[in-house]
Design an enzyme around this catalytic site. Structure first.
Site, PDB file in Angstrom:
ATOM      1  CG  ASP A  94      33.904 -21.276 -18.247  1.00  0.00           C
ATOM      2  OD1 ASP A  94      32.781 -21.749 -18.018  1.00  0.00           O
ATOM      3  OD2 ASP A  94      34.159 -20.600 -19.247  1.00  0.00           O
ATOM      4  CD  GLU A  95      29.476 -17.175 -16.571  1.00  0.00           C
ATOM      5  OE1 GLU A  95      29.172 -15.978 -16.778  1.00  0.00           O
ATOM      6  OE2 GLU A  95      29.110 -18.109 -17.310  1.00  0.00           O
TER       7      GLU A  95
END
Length: 359
Positions: A94-95
């Site tokens: 998610d990053e």
């Protein structure tokens, strides 16, 4: 992404929306993978013991993780990124870092690229993302966490040094709880006080990381966004509901862990030479024992005998202490023309039971 795993669960289950949710295993040794913002108000956070989280928030709803679904959403978001740049360096599901200096949409300002990407993520996934914009990785990472959730923060080069001067040392990349404590002890509490110390002083006290801290305090971070990710290892580990006491039980768990590792190696098409056994005892003391082989370690026949030898040595040397966690990994990938010899390494590690995570 904001509270990524929890946000996906809330999106797909309306009954979970606006309620305190923790994604993870709901058992005596379960750990919080991600907590919703509603749960965080009670002090629940990532990497926290689930029993602690439920004590802090009695109304906490615990949801088992659906990691294949999270991977699908992550791939969907990556495809959005690819519409703007190929220079994408993932940090996790998610990053990621994106270099949009030259982008496919010919958008002049990076903040406009970030704003457009955020809008598309919201439209196409019904999830929110926070973005940080700056001229280097360090400041972009800090900025991305600055206005969560659904935030957008830009740190302009002209304002960077003043921003860093007021930045709490805990927010610096690479500064965990123990490093922060050591810095406090020598009078470093923020970017301004960090900037007063020489490179030699910082490397003497913090090793190689001291070089990073010295540069970060001055707004210097020359690391490029690296788009080509090379896998360094494949691993798996398990925390047991009850400590393993009998050697026979430990051997059985080791066997199953080897089978899981072999399956992961095959799916990742990973070829490595170093097998590492990780053991965490009942008192949270942790030890790793490694073996580097001349041949590739990829099959059960390659790995199991070595894993058993590592385990037997650890059990014997540590007097059959109860085992809380067992893990295996293969690393040291194949490189053309490299010569290897059989090497055995043991290392004692200090274990931090519940490190604070952020997402």
């Amino acid at each position: 992404m904001d509270q990524f795993f929890a946000a996906v669960e809330q999106r797909d289950n309306p009954e979970l929306r606006e309620r305190p949710v923790a994604v993870g295993y709901d058992g005596p040794r379960g750990v919080v993978s991600t907590a919703s913002y509603e749960a965080r108000r009670f002090g629940v956070h990532s990497a926290q013991a689930m029993v602690t989280a439920k004590r802090l928030c009695p109304q906490l709803i615990v949801v088992p993780g659906h990691y294949e679904k999270y991977k699908e959403v992550s791939a969907q978001i990556r495809n959005i990124f690819l519409d703007y740049t190929d220079l994408i360096e993932p940090l996790s599901l998610d990053e990621a870092f994106l270099d949009v200096t030259t982008n496919k949409r010919d958008i002049c300002l990076a903040v406009d690229v970030a704003r457009e990407i955020k809008e598309r993520i919201r439209e196409e996934t019904q999830l929110t993302a926070s973005a940080g914009v700056s001229y280097c990785k360090f400041l972009a990472k800090v900025a991305s966490d600055w206005r969560k959730p659904n935030g957008l923060c830009t740190i302009h080069p002209d304002r960077a040094l003043d921003f860093i001067a007021h930045l709490d040392i805990e927010r610096f990349w690479g500064v965990g709880p123990k490093t922060a404590q050591r810095m406090h002890q020598i009078g470093i509490h923020d970017g301004y006080t960090l900037r007063q110390y020489s490179r030699d002083y910082l490397t003497k006290h913090f090793g190689k990381a001291g070089n990073l801290f010295y540069d970060f305090a001055r707004g210097i971070d020359e690391r490029p966004v690296v788009a080509d990710y090379v896998r360094k290892s494949v691993s798996c580990e398990h925390t047991f509901a009850k400590d393993l006491v009998r050697r026979s039980d430990t051997i059985i768990e080791l066997y199953h862990t080897v089978l899981e590792l072999v399956d992961r190696l095959a799916r990742a098409n990973f070829k490595g030479h170093t097998l590492t056994l990780k053991i965490k005892f009942h008192n949270f003391t942790q030890i790793t024992r490694s073996h580097t082989a001349e041949q590739i370690l990829q099959s059960k026949n390659d790995i199991l005998p070595r894993a058993k030898q590592l385990l037997n040595e650890v059990i014997t040397e540590h007097n059959n202490r109860p085992i809380r966690l067992l893990g295996l990994s293969v690393s040291n990938p194949e490189e053309e023309g490299q010569t290897r010899h059989e090497v055995w390494i043991e290392q004692e590690l200090e274990f931090k039971p519940w490190p604070i995570g952020a997402d």
